[in-house]
Write an enzyme that holds these catalytic residues in place. Structure first.
Site, PDB file in Angstrom:
ATOM      1  N   LYS A 171       0.865  -1.183   0.000  1.00  0.00           N
ATOM      2  CA  LYS A 171       0.000   0.000   0.000  1.00  0.00           C
ATOM      3  C   LYS A 171       0.893   1.222   0.000  1.00  0.00           C
ATOM      4  O   LYS A 171       1.853   1.294   0.778  1.00  0.00           O
ATOM      5  CB  LYS A 171      -0.899   0.003   1.241  1.00  0.00           C
ATOM      6  CG  LYS A 171      -2.136   0.878   1.118  1.00  0.00           C
ATOM      7  CD  LYS A 171      -3.203   0.216   0.264  1.00  0.00           C
ATOM      8  CE  LYS A 171      -4.588   0.783   0.435  1.00  0.00           C
ATOM      9  NZ  LYS A 171      -5.591  -0.028  -0.303  1.00  0.00           N
ATOM     10  N   THR A 210      -4.032  -5.164   0.991  1.00  0.00           N
ATOM     11  CA  THR A 210      -3.389  -3.863   1.179  1.00  0.00           C
ATOM     12  C   THR A 210      -4.272  -2.970   2.057  1.00  0.00           C
ATOM     13  O   THR A 210      -3.762  -2.090   2.739  1.00  0.00           O
ATOM     14  CB  THR A 210      -3.105  -3.184  -0.172  1.00  0.00           C
ATOM     15  OG1 THR A 210      -4.317  -2.856  -0.823  1.00  0.00           O
ATOM     16  CG2 THR A 210      -2.258  -4.078  -1.058  1.00  0.00           C
ATOM     17  N   HIS A 266      18.069  25.449 -13.124  1.00  0.00           N
ATOM     18  CA  HIS A 266      18.892  26.435 -13.833  1.00  0.00           C
ATOM     19  C   HIS A 266      18.324  27.850 -13.740  1.00  0.00           C
ATOM     20  O   HIS A 266      17.119  28.055 -13.802  1.00  0.00           O
ATOM     21  CB  HIS A 266      19.016  26.058 -15.309  1.00  0.00           C
ATOM     22  CG  HIS A 266      19.702  24.746 -15.542  1.00  0.00           C
ATOM     23  ND1 HIS A 266      21.053  24.592 -15.399  1.00  0.00           N
ATOM     24  CD2 HIS A 266      19.222  23.529 -15.899  1.00  0.00           C
ATOM     25  CE1 HIS A 266      21.381  23.324 -15.674  1.00  0.00           C
ATOM     26  NE2 HIS A 266      20.294  22.660 -15.978  1.00  0.00           N
ATOM     27  N   GLN A 279      29.235  18.271  -9.395  1.00  0.00           N
ATOM     28  CA  GLN A 279      29.796  17.001  -8.948  1.00  0.00           C
ATOM     29  C   GLN A 279      30.701  17.198  -7.737  1.00  0.00           C
ATOM     30  O   GLN A 279      30.665  16.409  -6.776  1.00  0.00           O
ATOM     31  CB  GLN A 279      30.622  16.354 -10.085  1.00  0.00           C
ATOM     32  CG  GLN A 279      29.801  15.716 -11.194  1.00  0.00           C
ATOM     33  CD  GLN A 279      29.427  16.683 -12.309  1.00  0.00           C
ATOM     34  OE1 GLN A 279      29.340  17.895 -12.097  1.00  0.00           O
ATOM     35  NE2 GLN A 279      29.156  16.157 -13.489  1.00  0.00           N
ATOM     36  N   ARG A 310      28.400  31.691 -11.483  1.00  0.00           N
ATOM     37  CA  ARG A 310      27.019  31.426 -11.904  1.00  0.00           C
ATOM     38  C   ARG A 310      26.167  31.150 -10.671  1.00  0.00           C
ATOM     39  O   ARG A 310      26.699  30.909  -9.576  1.00  0.00           O
ATOM     40  CB  ARG A 310      26.974  30.221 -12.847  1.00  0.00           C
ATOM     41  CG  ARG A 310      27.489  28.938 -12.206  1.00  0.00           C
ATOM     42  CD  ARG A 310      27.265  27.714 -13.079  1.00  0.00           C
ATOM     43  NE  ARG A 310      27.702  26.503 -12.389  1.00  0.00           N
ATOM     44  CZ  ARG A 310      27.548  25.269 -12.846  1.00  0.00           C
ATOM     45  NH1 ARG A 310      26.982  25.060 -14.016  1.00  0.00           N
ATOM     46  NH2 ARG A 310      27.967  24.220 -12.143  1.00  0.00           N
TER      47      ARG A 310
END
Lengths: 280, 280, 280, 280
Positions: free
Chosen positions: C11, C56, C245, C217, C174
């Protein structure tokens, strides 16, 4: 110092599934029902006196109860049953507004034949209606939500004014995609609601496909004219046509040429065009 | 046979991020801007003549251009800059409506200190505003969308009428949760928009927390009264308070007792209460 | 010809609200619970024999029943109670997997003081956990979903390879925004789950704020290192960092200059960076 | 102390619209493309050295560039073009995974005839594919997402075990609705992907409609068997079948009887059944 002006309350998104078990086939009805009542409810706002406040939980039960007690074959018919119920039993209510959105299902085809009791969801498009009943009036309207259509040509946009912030290039041939929201009002309160809805929807969709569009605005108006011509009971129709832009991808920096074939699909921002066409 | 009644067009969901790089800290501005213009645009609808149709793409560029050219510290101020721009340069426009929703960010705390240029999203709540400018008028309104609040007690609902479809039990002590949508109008067109917004928001939130609620309607009205008292510039405020129900789970079939502590959280259907409180 | 390989059922999105009514304050617990069982269920798939298929619907009832019968102060603790329940009573089950997402609420402040029973939703971020119990093992993991963070500087991306399709310009400065999804595994099965979660979350958020980022990263790995350092019980942590972005708006065609301050906020497409950092 | 284990990065939700302008009709291709690369990227994580990190922005450009340069008539074919491109030009990549979701459009019918360049969205269902290419292998899989189907009868659920928390009543005749998610793997890497997809989809939908269901699990397995029988190239197929419950509304407190016709439509919680059927 303070005063209660407008007030309204109700239950939203009451989701009803009704199965009508005919001998040869089952019919599937799926509505999302919204109820709003207006009237003499100031005591609840001002002092918490709920003597006249029909619980929204009761409204929900009423949807299921009246769905069980009545036969109906359109959301408009069921909305009128609900509006009549709330008005006739609640003298404190001056207006009941019922709006319904219907989920559309197609029958599954098995070996080419439409199945009697198995269905497939046929899209984001909803059929809608709005019924408003007061002590002295009744109005019925219908609509379409989220009918997503796209044409790959026969759409232009040029001749527009330019200012220092304008960078858009004129085009003779662009993709035109939109999610149609249409709402129309009928001049009467009875008729074949399903046939009428079909007439208006067909007029909208066929006009979208065949219209040589110089502007979204022009196509909007043409769809309105076609709807009024197709269904004599409609006295006015309003559209909202949010663009679903396809923007030509600039392939030049990649050393390639875009022959009006490669586009970026975007969700926002979007042009947002509205207009109402009335029978004169 | 057909005639164009109302019309309106513009650009929706123009998403702007502006960073103001102060010596000691950066300020982060994130707006979603909606622009709608009304005026002499019938030619576009009727014949596809776009001579007066400022492209919605230009509107989008204008948002970014004016954001670069101007300093502003509130969505209301930026909306007025945009409305003035479109009205002063486009004689064919009779009304410009600018609506902005602001995303709220908190500064990240590092070792207990607010960071000068790192932020964390602080929720679904948006600060909103709506500016409408015509040839003869200017109106400024502000609002809140999706302010989700919940109280675990001090909320009752009883004394309501019962009909044959009523099953709701009266309660002295229930959970009250809602997603506040509030929109208010100011009586003037200048002032400290940030302070005013803070005053109204604080009044709403504190009233929600401390009000002994006999009905959602009563709390709505109390929040409206408090907002009018907290900010003298507000002349009216409208609320929509959709319930976010917590329904007591029936533990009896499980051989257990629910001591008003275990609830099912549901999304739909929901009670939906609206009202407008005006300064008298 | 056909054979059943993996199978699993359960469930999902069992939404629980529990109120703990302490004398001085109420605590609010809101979980969305997902249960999946694996084991000897082939008969149901192959012949529709449900003899071993715990419904369930019963799983859903179990969430509410065990929430009433037990005290717990973390989703990890409740998930272990649920896993133990299903394993101990259902010999046909070989593995129970319980995943919980917790909605975060802040206490409303009234006149600067935290209110004892009124709360405000504090964002899209969820605290999550996953408990897996088999006949011979128990594993506990925790996580964070949808922690949206943004920094306006201290993020660069350069030195990357270029091919004929590369148009991106190198940048020293940025905006870096992401919606952190983190999932970590503990090396043990008991401890102060709340303190551990705080330690890891603080390490992630503070590292995001203060890291001089040369790549998403690199920040991902730094956050992983910091989490492992902050909480000794964590043996590995995985991140998914979808970019949100902010793209510099090209103001040049408008005759303006963008001093790294005006950005378009976009939802898609998005860079999507994943990685797992393990204790060595 | 810390070590990078798995890593992966790419671009998600690259939305492509391609129009193929044939003399007699336009074809409309709409894909959302997801790219993930794995390989020698540790330097970026550990030191921010991006020498080997092909920008995700370049991946996005590549989707549009290769769409312009190549003809293809299925998402599988385009995914293989993309995978081959990234592998052949990036020696640092050990695996490229391309997943595509295709939006389905029907041609608008005008006066009963399919229009050559106007389309209507036909639903939430997506056609999907996944291609994985390594230095030594290539695998192609296809799928369906969000195929919403409902049958009003020929579904039972009984004979299940009961425990103290079980309240569900056994039923011989319930509504069965689900949103099918299916993913299958092919045993080869070339073929008529469109015909294969049609074969599997038809097998799934027709089996859903005609199967006498004793459990969702049993229907899942029957659909898997039918898919394997219909398309010899499929070597295994996995399903996830989340229930879209229709719960009989209890009309008794309203003094009415529910003749298996009135249901509450709910979104959560939901039963969630998975299984994989392999060719033996």
């Amino acid at each position: 110092m303070a005063r209660l002006a407008a007030n309204s309350y109700g239950k939203s998104e009451v989701r009803l599934t009704k199965v009508v078990r005919n001998p040869d086939r089952h019919d599937l009805i799926e509505y999302s029902v919204n109820i709003q009542l207006r009237g003499e409810f100031a005591a609840s706002y001002l002092t918490g006196d709920n003597t006249s406040v029909l619980p929204t939980d009761t409204m929900k039960n009423t949807v299921y109860g009246l769905a069980a007690q009545n036969e109906f074959d359109s959301p408009e018919a069921f909305a009128m049953i609900l509006a009549e119920h709330f008005m006739s039993r609640n003298p404190q209510v001056s207006e009941a507004e019922i709006r319904i959105a219907q989920t559309r299902w197609n029958r599954i085809k098995v070996a080419g034949k439409r199945h009697p009791h198995a269905f497939v969801d046929c899209g984001p498009e909803k059929r809608t209606c709005a019924v408003r009943k007061t002590r002295s009036s009744l109005s019925v309207g219908s609509g379409i939500d989220n009918l997503i259509v796209l044409k790959t040509t026969d759409s232009a946009f040029k001749g527009f004014p330019r200012d220092p912030f304008t960078t858009l290039v004129e085009t003779d041939d662009r993709i035109f995609a939109t999610s149609v929201q249409a709402n129309w009002e009928y001049g009467d309160t009875s008729g074949d609601w399903n046939q009428r809805h079909d007439e208006v929807r067909t007029a909208i969709v066929e006009t979208f496909a065949t219209h040589m569009s110089l502007a979204v605005q022009q196509t909007l108006y043409a769809m309105g004219e076609a709807a009024l011509a197709a269904c004599k009971s409609v006295r006015q129709i309003s559209f909202r046509l949010p663009n679903q832009h396809r923007i030509p991808f600039n392939l030049e920096p990649l050393g390639l040429k875009n022959t009006n074939s490669i586009f970026v699909t975007t969700s926002e921002p979007y042009g947002d065009i509205s207009g109402t066409v009335v029978r004169d």
